[in-house]
Structure formats: C-alpha cells, structure tokens
Write an enzyme that holds these catalytic residues in place. Structure first.
Site, mmCIF file in Angstrom:
data_model
loop_
_atom_site.group_PDB
_atom_site.id
_atom_site.type_symbol
_atom_site.label_atom_id
_atom_site.label_comp_id
_atom_site.label_asym_id
_atom_site.label_seq_id
_atom_site.Cartn_x
_atom_site.Cartn_y
_atom_site.Cartn_z
ATOM 1 N N ASP A 148 33.096 14.669 50.463
ATOM 2 C CA ASP A 148 32.395 13.431 50.119
ATOM 3 C C ASP A 148 33.328 12.277 50.371
ATOM 4 O O ASP A 148 34.537 12.456 50.425
ATOM 5 C CB ASP A 148 32.107 13.388 48.620
ATOM 6 C CG ASP A 148 30.952 14.264 48.249
ATOM 7 O OD1 ASP A 148 30.174 14.582 49.140
ATOM 8 O OD2 ASP A 148 30.849 14.607 47.068
ATOM 9 N N ARG A 202 29.868 -1.071 51.597
ATOM 10 C CA ARG A 202 28.594 -0.406 51.320
ATOM 11 C C ARG A 202 27.590 -1.514 51.030
ATOM 12 O O ARG A 202 27.796 -2.322 50.142
ATOM 13 C CB ARG A 202 28.748 0.517 50.118
ATOM 14 C CG ARG A 202 27.454 0.866 49.438
ATOM 15 C CD ARG A 202 27.658 1.846 48.309
ATOM 16 N NE ARG A 202 27.939 3.175 48.838
ATOM 17 C CZ ARG A 202 27.861 4.286 48.113
ATOM 18 N NH1 ARG A 202 27.547 4.246 46.846
ATOM 19 N NH2 ARG A 202 28.126 5.442 48.644
ATOM 20 N N GLY A 212 26.996 9.570 51.909
ATOM 21 C CA GLY A 212 25.669 8.978 51.778
ATOM 22 C C GLY A 212 25.602 7.577 52.344
ATOM 23 O O GLY A 212 24.546 6.975 52.435
ATOM 24 N N ARG A 234 24.809 8.807 55.926
ATOM 25 C CA ARG A 234 23.488 8.943 55.300
ATOM 26 C C ARG A 234 23.136 10.401 55.070
ATOM 27 O O ARG A 234 22.019 10.851 55.332
ATOM 28 C CB ARG A 234 22.415 8.291 56.178
ATOM 29 C CG ARG A 234 22.499 6.789 56.237
ATOM 30 C CD ARG A 234 22.341 6.174 54.884
ATOM 31 N NE ARG A 234 22.347 4.707 54.960
ATOM 32 C CZ ARG A 234 22.909 3.944 54.039
ATOM 33 N NH1 ARG A 234 23.527 4.479 52.994
ATOM 34 N NH2 ARG A 234 22.851 2.649 54.139
ATOM 35 N N GLU A 254 26.892 0.816 40.665
ATOM 36 C CA GLU A 254 26.185 -0.022 39.699
ATOM 37 C C GLU A 254 27.157 -0.824 38.854
ATOM 38 O O GLU A 254 26.870 -1.965 38.494
ATOM 39 C CB GLU A 254 25.312 0.871 38.814
ATOM 40 C CG GLU A 254 24.375 1.718 39.662
ATOM 41 C CD GLU A 254 23.097 2.081 38.961
ATOM 42 O OE1 GLU A 254 23.179 2.383 37.766
ATOM 43 O OE2 GLU A 254 22.034 2.040 39.608
ATOM 44 N N ASN A 297 21.606 18.297 43.669
ATOM 45 C CA ASN A 297 21.058 18.956 44.857
ATOM 46 C C ASN A 297 22.132 19.570 45.733
ATOM 47 O O ASN A 297 21.821 20.166 46.747
ATOM 48 C CB ASN A 297 20.286 17.944 45.701
ATOM 49 C CG ASN A 297 19.290 17.193 44.862
ATOM 50 O OD1 ASN A 297 18.845 17.712 43.838
ATOM 51 N ND2 ASN A 297 18.961 15.989 45.254
ATOM 52 N N ASP A 308 28.816 16.712 44.275
ATOM 53 C CA ASP A 308 28.768 16.302 42.880
ATOM 54 C C ASP A 308 27.345 16.286 42.341
ATOM 55 O O ASP A 308 27.114 16.476 41.165
ATOM 56 C CB ASP A 308 29.433 14.925 42.695
ATOM 57 C CG ASP A 308 28.996 13.935 43.771
ATOM 58 O OD1 ASP A 308 27.977 14.198 44.431
ATOM 59 O OD2 ASP A 308 29.670 12.903 43.922
HETATM 60 N N1 LIG Z 1 22.589 3.349 42.061
HETATM 61 C C1 LIG Z 1 22.101 3.147 43.263
HETATM 62 N N2 LIG Z 1 20.958 2.469 43.407
HETATM 63 C C2 LIG Z 1 20.432 2.251 44.615
HETATM 64 N N3 LIG Z 1 20.983 2.681 45.753
HETATM 65 C C3 LIG Z 1 22.129 3.347 45.681
HETATM 66 C C4 LIG Z 1 22.749 3.609 44.430
HETATM 67 N N4 LIG Z 1 23.879 4.301 44.661
HETATM 68 C C5 LIG Z 1 23.946 4.460 45.984
HETATM 69 N N5 LIG Z 1 22.912 3.899 46.603
HETATM 70 C C6 LIG Z 1 22.618 3.885 48.031
HETATM 71 O O1 LIG Z 1 22.466 5.218 48.475
HETATM 72 C C7 LIG Z 1 23.427 5.536 49.457
HETATM 73 C C8 LIG Z 1 23.903 6.957 49.249
HETATM 74 O O2 LIG Z 1 24.476 7.098 48.003
HETATM 75 P P1 LIG Z 1 25.017 8.479 47.516
HETATM 76 O O3 LIG Z 1 25.173 8.385 46.060
HETATM 77 O O4 LIG Z 1 24.220 9.562 48.129
HETATM 78 O O5 LIG Z 1 26.401 8.479 48.188
HETATM 79 P P2 LIG Z 1 27.690 8.794 47.400
HETATM 80 O O6 LIG Z 1 27.563 10.146 46.848
HETATM 81 O O7 LIG Z 1 27.989 7.681 46.481
HETATM 82 O O8 LIG Z 1 28.677 8.749 48.588
HETATM 83 P P3 LIG Z 1 29.441 10.008 49.134
HETATM 84 O O9 LIG Z 1 28.387 10.941 49.631
HETATM 85 O O10 LIG Z 1 30.279 9.431 50.194
HETATM 86 O O11 LIG Z 1 30.232 10.530 47.998
HETATM 87 C C9 LIG Z 1 24.519 4.489 49.300
HETATM 88 O O12 LIG Z 1 25.111 4.201 50.510
HETATM 89 C C10 LIG Z 1 23.752 3.291 48.810
HETATM 90 O O13 LIG Z 1 23.237 2.570 49.896
#
Ligand SMILES: Nc1ncnc2c1ncn2[C@@H]1O[C@H](COP(=O)(O)OP(=O)(O)OP(=O)(O)O)[C@@H](O)[C@H]1O
Ligand SMILES: [K+]
Length: 932
Positions: free
Chosen positions: A281, A466, A525, A580, A378, A608, A605
């Site tokens: 990640d 981000r 992500g 993504r 957040e 899913n 983490d």
């Molecule tokens: N709390 C949130 N509310 C809305 N959108 C979010 C939030 N957190 C993340 N995102 C959006 O979703 C995308 C993917 O987030 P995700 O949590 O899957 O990645 P991550 O687990 O934080 O990153 P990584 O996979 O690198 O550890 C982020 O790039 C952001 O654009």
C-alpha cells in the site's frame, strides 16, 4: 541398555543411561522454552478495542474490557464483547459464527425488544462478541465479557465435546492417526513437516545400519555388538533437530516482534525470506499517513495555498495564502463559496481533531498538543476547516445541523456522502467528497467544465497531491437513503490537494529490496499521477527506466483489469505502480505473480483486502490502521505500519532460513561422516574374525551429545551473514535441501569419515604393525594398547572436525578466514568471525576442552570410553584438522571461482554480484534478452 546392564560393566550401562537421559532432558527443556515463548508471542496479537473512558478515546486489549465500558466499533472490527448498541450509523454485523446466518444483520440502538427471550439472532439492538462489523459504525455499552458472552457460553458447551462423525472404529482410527501424527511431528508448518519426515527417514536408515552391523557379525550378537549397533543407530538419529528448529523459529518470531512484525502464522516465517516481490500500500506504509492539505481550488474564488505546516494536526500552525495575500477566518464573510466549501469538508467527515489539555506545563520541550482520530485524509480536511474556525465541532455546536444519513466511504467506491437537515435554512443538504474521476463525471456541469476540472486535478496530482473533489446539493423530492439518487447531479464546490510525505526510511528500504533482488510494487487507491510522483520520490520508479517499459510500469487498475490473464502474462514486466487499485485488483496481481512463479508479500488494511492477503504467499496487515478482519486474514501484522519493517522481516526470514540450512548441513555432515567411519570400520577384524570397533559405543554417544544440540542451537542463533540482503531470494520451491547443501555435505562428510579411518589406520598399521589385539571391544587387556590409542585418536579427530565444521558452515561459500571483509580483514579476521556468535563460540570451545579429560582421566577413559591417553598421535589429529580445513576451504574457493551454488545465485537469469547499482538496468537487460 538392558543388554549392557546384564552383560557389560555396570558403570558403562549407567553412563550410557545418563547420556541418553541428558539428551532427552535437554530436548525437553528446549521444547518447553520454545512453547513458552510462543505463548507469550501469541498474546501480542490479541485483539484491541476502542473504548471511551473519562471522555477520552483509548485502545485497550479486548480482554481488559469490563461491563459498563463504552466501546466504539466500525467496519472491519471484530466485536470485542457483547454490546448493547447506543448509537449507530448503517451498522451491520455478521453473526455466522454464532447463529449460522451468513448474511449481515442490521443493528440499531433504537430497536426495543418486546420479548425478553427472543432468540439472539433477532435482537437487533445487540452486537455479539466475535461477530464482525461488515458495514457502518456504532457505539455500545459492554454487557458481558469473556466466557459470559454468548459466544463464550457456546465455547463452554463445546469444550471437551468435539463431536466426531462416524462409528466407534472410525473414531478410534482417527484418534490413533492424530496422535501418531503428533508423536511423529507431522503437524505444523511445511518446513516442520518436511524436517520431521526427514528425521523419520534417518530413523529408517538407523535401523538399516543396525541391521548391517548385526549382519557383519553374522548375527552372532554379543552384548558389544548389540550396543555398538544401537549406538550407530543413535548416531544417525537427529534427536535435537525438531527442538532446535522450534527454538530457532521461536527466537526468530521474537526478533521479528522487536522489529515491529508480529507473526500470526508460522508458515510466513519460512516464506517471507524467499519472497521475490513486495506489493505494498502507499498511504501510511510507504508514506507517513499524515496528510496535510496543501492546496484547494474553490470555484468563484480561485486557488488557496497552505504553507509552513510543521504539525499536521495543528490548525494554528502554518499560513493560508490566496495569491500573495495571507487570509484567515475573516475572509469567509467575503466569500460565500469558501464558506460552503469549508462546510463540505468539515461536515462530510468523520475525523475529530482536538487540543489535548496541556498537563505537563513544567516540561521544557514543546509537545504536540493536538490529537486526532480518524482517517488521515479526513483529519487533514478537518484541520483545513478548523483553520477558518469551521471545524465540524464548531459547526455542530451551533445546533443547526441534524444528521439524516451517511453513505460511507470504502475503497471500491472511493467517495462518501452525508445528508444533513439544516435548521436555520430549513433545507436538507447533501455533501459528497471523493476521488476526482469518480465524482466529476456525476456532477451537474457541462462537459467542457468537467474537462477543465479534470485537467486541474491532473496538474495537482502531478505534484504528488491526493486530490479530492467536493460537491453539494439541496435535496428536494429525493429520498436521502437512496445513495445513487443523493450522489447524482451535485454542484461542484471545490478541489483540495493533500500531501502525504514519504516516510524517511522508505527510500532506503526500497533500495535495499532492489539490491536483494526483491521487486517493490505500489498498489494504491490514489490517482495515477499522485502515485507516480510518490513512486519516483521513494525510488520505486527511477528516471533511468527503459522507455520500452514505461507504459507497463505504471497502470491504473482500470487498465490492468481490462487485460486478460494471457495479456498480463505477455507483459514484459508487471506494473510497478497500480493506481486506483481496488481489492479485486490486488487479487489479480497476486495471481499474475504466481503465474510468473514469483512469491509475494501483499499488504492490506481494509475489510475487502482479506482475499488478497490470504492468497498472497505472505499477507501482511497493518496493525495501527488495519481492520481486525484484515489482521485475521494476514500472516504477519506490522505494529508500526512501516514499509521498512517489511524489509526487516524479509531480512530476518532470510537469516532464519540460512541458519536452518546451516544446522541441517552440520547435522548431515556429522551423520555421513559417522556412517562412513562406523560401517567401513567394521572391516577391521582381529585374528578371531571379530570386528574391532574404531569407536567405542560410548565415544559415539559422547560425540553426538557434544556436537548435536548445542552446536545446532548455536548455528540457529547465528546473526545474519553480511551478504544476506545483497543476494537474490532463495527458491521457496526447493526449500532447505538445495543441491548445494546435498553436494557440500556429501563431500565434507565423506572427507571427515575418511580422515577418521586414515587416522585409525596410521596408528594401527603405521605404528603398530596392524596389531588389533583380541577381544578389545569388551575390555582392556595388554594386547589392546594399540587399539585403545587408535580409538582415542579417532575420537579426537571426529570431535575436532565436527567442532570446526560448526564454524565452517557459518557461510557456504565465503572463507572462514575472510568471513566478513566489510567488518574485519587481516590475519586476525578469523577470530572476529568465530567470536561474533558467543553461544556457538563457547559451545565449540567447551567441546574442545572436554575432549581432554575424556581421553586422560584414568579408569574413566579405559573402562567407560575404552580408549587411553595418547601422545605423538596428536600430530595425526592436527594433520587431520589441517587436511579437513584445506578440503573445505578449497571447495569453497572453487565455488566462488566457478560461481557455483549460492556463490552465483541469479535473478531473472542474471547473476547478481554484490551491490546492484540500479535495478532497472538489469530488469531492462532481462527484458531485452527475452525479446531479442
Ligand atoms: N474519507 C474519504 N472520503 C472520500 N474519498 C476518499 C476518502 N479517503 C480516500 N478517498 C478517495 O479514495 C481514494 C482511494 O482511497 P483508499 O482509502 O482506497 O486508498 P488508501 O488505502 O488510503 O491508499 P493506499 O491504497 O495507497 O494505502 C483516494 O485517493 C481518495 O481520492
Ligand atoms: K545424532
């Protein structure tokens, strides 16, 4: 032994008994200690619960909860106790463990049960211990803990009454099979099972050897022959193998725990050293996971910028600029757009940020007084809003906002929305925030405007930020609970760019992986540009990347998922960065790696992530931010979420593997040498055609005791060899019994056995005209002087060579005299090399020293050991040692010269020698080779 008591001297029998008992006791103590360590480690990975005590949110071990505690639960958690739900948002749990119902069940604090005795599956205001939260979040009050919980009562019922299907005979057979497997050690990790099988094989060999001994005596079995046969068998049985293995693994587990890695499944300990790829990640693992809002774009206003932030949680630190003008909360009255944007980021947000009361005013150093809970994304947005006095708490305190519903974030949808009723305005309003590509297409604006916004997102993402898009709408005639309706046709109210600096250790850790022949992939992500920028920053991508590969090196999950399996297999290399990424993409990545015969670590983490974690060779969950479900599916858990800890785990795994190979090597050399010596030795027959044993039974036992457990244990504790992370991973398919081990041990073992035989021949035939005396197996008579002297010589030779071997197997290709040139060189290097592992050093030295009393103490030597003091024969002993060292060192030199065995391990068909400068050069080269 019985034979010995009846027919031989009482004293010999008791010494043999004592030696065997000692062996058993040592094995037992070792096993016990290993068991103890394992137990203490197990408690490390016990589940934690989030409780609110004295108004503060704390993490405590689930077992420390008491009735009346207020506990917070959220998606991915395993419920730590039976709770009466007080407050909830979309809360659903899976109670399959309790009720067998496999579908998640909605829970709410507002439900009141009329019937006191309603079945537990129907009590919707309760969540039960050990069920998992599949959706939403909530708080509850603990009503039962431990064995009083519903699951506890079931466990109580089940205890001792595990029902086995089938008739009594089948049950009996199953039981026998199970206990037989237990006794034979055929349970445990693959390596444990493999070594147990190997031990059984040797056991079979031992019986065969005993039979050979008896046959050579034409089955006229006297007491001596019987005991000799038994002792030859004992020599071959690896008594301490399994115990030493367990201890080595226990110590490895402990070391890992110190390095912030908790081992949940022992298999992982064996596998982690051999991984070829690490899929990690980004957020919080490669990066610090402490985001800072750097930039925001607000339509109708323009771009604002936040500079000079030291503490990501402190809203009073750093400055906000609009153009060159510094702005603050006063500015809100001038811009309605800014106010709406800030409302959006503050309200559509579950994080809390607050100042903890400064208790230690006396202390000089300024401690960070700002605390935050929630997701880093957040938190950073909350902090941004608080800079303008618009934090969620400030807004909620006005009493104007009533929560209607919330559509939660998860990494598959990548957005969230929240619906409020605003009393003052008497409106129902929805705010949404999420990834640009997800949110922008659904907005209520023209295509041209959408393109403009997307271009802006790309630009910000290219700076490693981000980017989240924030949207808003008034709900009129829309059901707030239907997600698709709420989240459609919203108005664009702003973009915000968050920066998450890489961890300081990451860059070096990535470099170490590259040198160690382990490829690092980033599965994130985030947006592709953000991911690429960070990948460059930490060195996962390097500027020298061959252009032919650029297209496949970085992909979005969309592009990757669109490829068929065959197309993925046809890619010259798998992507280094997947942006993504969703949990399903992670699974495909693991499968693609497996089809390429790679072994991989996968981190995760989220809830899913379990399938990917389970399918990976080593699944690693994040201890701080990871969900309980992910931790449960994982093999290892990182307590600090740090990528560098993964690399340390790989190093520790390799050290462990090396050490296991080392003690197996030692064990096998000792076995082969003794088989050669003791069987060929049967050819020495005296005038009565009776074999004269070149070693007495007790000598055999003694050599085995001194050289087996302590030396093996010492080898198990060896520190990592200096090149452990500069060579490619070992092949997990081959395991510990590589060709190198097999060839080396045969060569060294046979050499050792022959040197023992030659020593015997020199003493008997060289100096004593081949006089083998008569009846010298039983006790001393004057004709036995030469045989007794020869035995003492062989005994010394065998002991010394085995002790020297313990040092020589420290490294399979490097000379003992130049073991660690990075640290020590010159003629004294050898002393540093052997001194480094104190345990092994003292085990070897003790082995040397104890040989002398065994040879020289009168009566004891001739009656028990059946040998006698020697003089000029020490020359033979020294000669044998020199000859042995020459053979071993010579063979190692040949291996280094010809690059055989581990001296020439290869990655992708290319030998890796020392420090690889830049990984891409060799990957590029491989690809060209494959293509050309
Ligand atoms: N709390 C949130 N509310 C809305 N959108 C979010 C939030 N957190 C993340 N995102 C959006 O979703 C995308 C993917 O987030 P995700 O949590 O899957 O990645 P991550 O687990 O934080 O990153 P990584 O996979 O690198 O550890 C982020 O790039 C952001 O654009
Ligand atoms: K043995």
């Amino acid at each position: 032994m019985a034979a010995s008591f009846g027919m031989l001297d009482y004293i010999e029998g008791s010494v043999i008994a004592a030696v065997i008992c000692l062996n058993i006791v040592i094995g037992f103590v070792q096993d016990y200690r290993a068991e103890k360590t394992m137990q203490s480690l197990h408690s490390l990975s016990a589940p934690v619960a989030t409780v609110i005590r004295d108004g503060k949110v704390e993490k405590v071990k689930a077992e420390l909860l008491v009735k009346g505690d207020i506990v917070k639960i959220s998606v991915g958690d395993v419920v730590p106790a039976d709770l009466r739900v007080l407050e909830s948002m979309n809360l659903e749990t899976n109670e399959a463990l309790l009720t067998g119902e496999s579908l998640p069940i909605a829970k709410s604090g507002y439900v009141i049960m009329k019937d006191e005795l309603s079945p537990i599956g129907d009590r919707q205001n309760m969540v039960w211990s050990s069920s998992t939260v599949t959706k939403g979040r909530g708080t509850g009050i603990v009503v039962a803990t431990g064995m009083q919980t519903q699951v506890g009562t079931i466990a109580e019922l089940l205890r001792g009454k595990t029902a086995v299907q089938g008739g009594p005979l089948k049950r009996f057979l199953l039981k026998v099979q199970k206990s037989a497997k237990n006794i034979l050690g055929l349970v445990g990790t693959p390596l444990q099972v493999k070594l147990s099988k190997f031990a059984l094989l040797l056991f079979g060999l031992a019986i065969l050897l005993a039979i050979i001994v008896f046959s050579s005596a034409k089955w006229k079995i006297t007491g001596e022959t019987l005991i000799y046969g038994i002792c030859v068998a004992v020599a071959v049985i690896p008594e301490s193998l399994i115990a030493v293995l367990t201890i080595t693994m226990a110590v490895g587990t402990k070391t890992m725990a110190k390095g912030n890695v908790i081992v949940r499944k022992m298999q992982a300990l064996e596998a982690v050293g051999g991984v070829t790829n690490i899929c990690s990640d980004k957020t919080g693992t490669l990066t610090q996971g402490k985001m800072i809002a750097r930039k925001a774009f607000i339509p109708g206003l323009g771009e604002i910028r936040i500079d000079g932030v030291q503490d990501p949680f402190d809203p009073t630190n750093g400055k906000v600029f609009f153009g060159d003008e510094e702005i603050n909360s006063d500015y809100i009255s001038r811009s309605r757009e800014l106010a709406l944007f800030l409302e959006g980021v503050a309200v559509c947000n579950l994080a809390t940020v607050h100042r903890s009361d400064p208790t230690n005013l006396s202390s000089e150093k300024v401690t960070s007084q700002w605390k935050a809970t929630g997701e880093p994304t957040e938190i950073s947005l909350q902090v941004l809003a608080m800079r303008f006095g618009y934090g969620k708490e400030d807004l909620m305190r006005t009493g104007e906002w009533d929560l209607v519903t919330e559509h939660p974030f998860d990494s598959t949808v990548k957005k969230m929305s929240i619906v409020h009723h605003h009393r003052g305005r008497d409106t129902v309003e929805a705010f949404m925030k999420g990834a640009g590509e997800v949110v922008v297409p659904t907005l209520n604006i023209s295509e041209a405007r959408k393109e403009e916004i997307m271009a802006m997102i790309e630009r910000l993402a290219g700076e490693g930020l981000r980017v989240l898009c924030v949207a808003h709408k008034h709900l009129i005639n829309v059901d707030p609970h239907v997600r698709s309706e709420v989240e459609n046709g919203m108005n664009f109210i702003g973009l915000v760019g968050l920066y998450d600096p890489p961890r300081v250790e990451t860059k070096d850790a990535v470099r170490r992986c590259r040198i160690a022949g382990v490829e690092v992939h980033m599965l994130t992500g985030d947006h592709i540009r953000t991911a690429t920028a960070i990948a460059h920053e930490v060195g996962i991508l390097s500027p020298g990347m061959p252009s032919a590969l650029a297209k496949t090196m970085v992909m979005t999950a969309g592009q990757f998922d669109a490829l068929s399996d065959a197309e993925i297999d046809a890619l010259p290399v798998l992507p280094k960065v997947i942006a993504r990424c969703s949990p399903a993409t992670k699974v495909r990545m693991v499968e693609a790696l497996h089809r390429r015969k790679a072994f991989c670590v996968m981190t995760g983490d989220g809830v899913n992530d379990s399938p990917a974690l389970k399918r990976a060779d080593v699944g690693i969950a994040m201890g701080l931010t990871g969900s309980d479900v992910a931790k449960d599916a994982a093999d290892l858990v990182l307590t600090d979420d740090n990528f560098a800890s993964i690399v340390r785990a790989v190093e520790e795994g390799r050290r462990l593997f090396d050490n296991i190979q080392k003690f197996i090597m030692h064990l096998l050399i000792s076995n082969i040498s003794q088989v050669v010596l003791l069987l060929i030795g049967l050819a020495f027959q005296d005038k009565n055609k009776v074999s004269v044993f070149p070693l007495s039974p007790l000598e055999i036992l003694w050599v085995n005791m001194i050289t087996s457990s302590f030396l093996a244990l010492g080898l198990g504790l060896e520190e990592a060899s200096p090149d452990v992370m500069t060579r490619p991973p070992h092949d997990l398919r081959t395991g510990v019994f590589t060709w190198e081990v097999i060839i080396d041990k045969s060569l060294y073992g046979v050499t050792m056995g022959l040197l023992c035989l030659i020593s015997f021949v020199i003493v008997i035939f060289g100096a004593n005209d081949g006089n083998l005396g008569h009846d010298c197996n039983h006790s001393f008579n004057d004709s036995c002087e030469p045989v007794y002297r020869a035995r003492a010589t062989v005994f010394a030779v065998l002991s010394f060579l085995l002790l020297l071997t313990a040092w020589e197997v420290k490294h399979f290709t490097r000379s003992l005299f130049r073991l660690n040139p990075e640290r020590h060189t010159g003629p004294l290097a050898v002393f540093h090399a052997i001194w480094y592992n104190r345990f092994l050093f003292w085990a070897v030295v003790a082995g040397f020293v104890i040989t002398f009393p065994v040879i020289y103490i009168p009566v004891f030597n001739s009656v028990v050991f059946k040998h006698t003091g020697i003089s000029w024969e020490w020359g033979v002993v020294i000669g044998a040692c020199v000859a042995y060292l020459s053979v071993v060192e010579g063979w190692k030199a040949i291996k280094r010269w010809r690059r055989w065995g581990s001296a020439g391990r290869k990655v992708n068909g290319i030998a890796v020698v020392g420090d690889l400068e830049e990984g891409y050069e060799f990957i590029g080269e491989t690809v060209e080779r494959k293509q050309g």
